[in-house]
Scaffold this active site. Structure first.
Site: not given
Ligand code: CMP
Length: 139
Positions: A127, A116, A113, A58, A50, A10
């Site tokens: 995906e 993914h 984070n 979010f 997404y 990411k």
């Molecule tokens: P990902 O696996 O990419 O799939 C959905 C993403 O939403 C997840 O990782 C997080 O990075 C993001 N996400 C989940 N919860 C929150 C939150 N409370 N605020 C912002 N981003 C979020």
């Protein structure tokens, strides 16, 4: 069984030049990177990718973040690749991620984070097809 899973490095990670360190974690876990490219998503592409999260509070923030910098999309192959990748990534929230995982070492927050990974065989197939043609997958 041998599986393929889809991975994204990411924006928070590409920005901090962590692509190689994260790829090394996959390889150390026994996953083979059978496809890899650095791209920058458009807003429409991020919203489509997404789409399952479109009703979440979010969603807007998530899509804006995902287009803020380039990302690296990859296909990882190996024994139980989906579960293995999820293990190497660690919990979505880095505060809950186990020692030695990518998110424990590199992630900044639940949104930023670092990676993914697909959560199931069906989503992995979808995906992978969203980003790669069959010709780009070289096992
Ligand atoms: P990902 O696996 O990419 O799939 C959905 C993403 O939403 C997840 O990782 C997080 O990075 C993001 N996400 C989940 N919860 C929150 C939150 N409370 N605020 C912002 N981003 C979020």
């Amino acid at each position: 069984a041998i599986q393929r899973t889809f991975s994204i490095i990411k924006p928070d990670a590409t920005k901090r030049n962590l692509t190689g360190q994260i790829a090394a974690k996959f390889e150390e876990a026994g996953l083979r990177i059978v496809a890899s490219k650095r791209i920058q998503l458009t807003l429409a592409q991020a919203q489509k990718f997404y789409g399952v999260h479109s009703e979440r509070p979010f969603f807007g923030e998530l899509c804006e973040f995902m287009i803020s910098e380039p990302i690296v999309v990859q296909v990882l192959e190996g024994e139980d690749a989906i579960a293995k990748n999820r293990e190497v990534m660690g919990a979505t929230n880095p505060a809950e991620a186990a020692e030695g995982t990518i998110r424990k070492e590199f992630a900044l927050s639940i949104g930023e984070n670092s990676v993914h990974g697909s959560d199931a065989p069906e989503t992995a197939a979808e995906e992978i097809a969203f980003f790669f043609s069959g010709l780009e997958l070289v096992g």
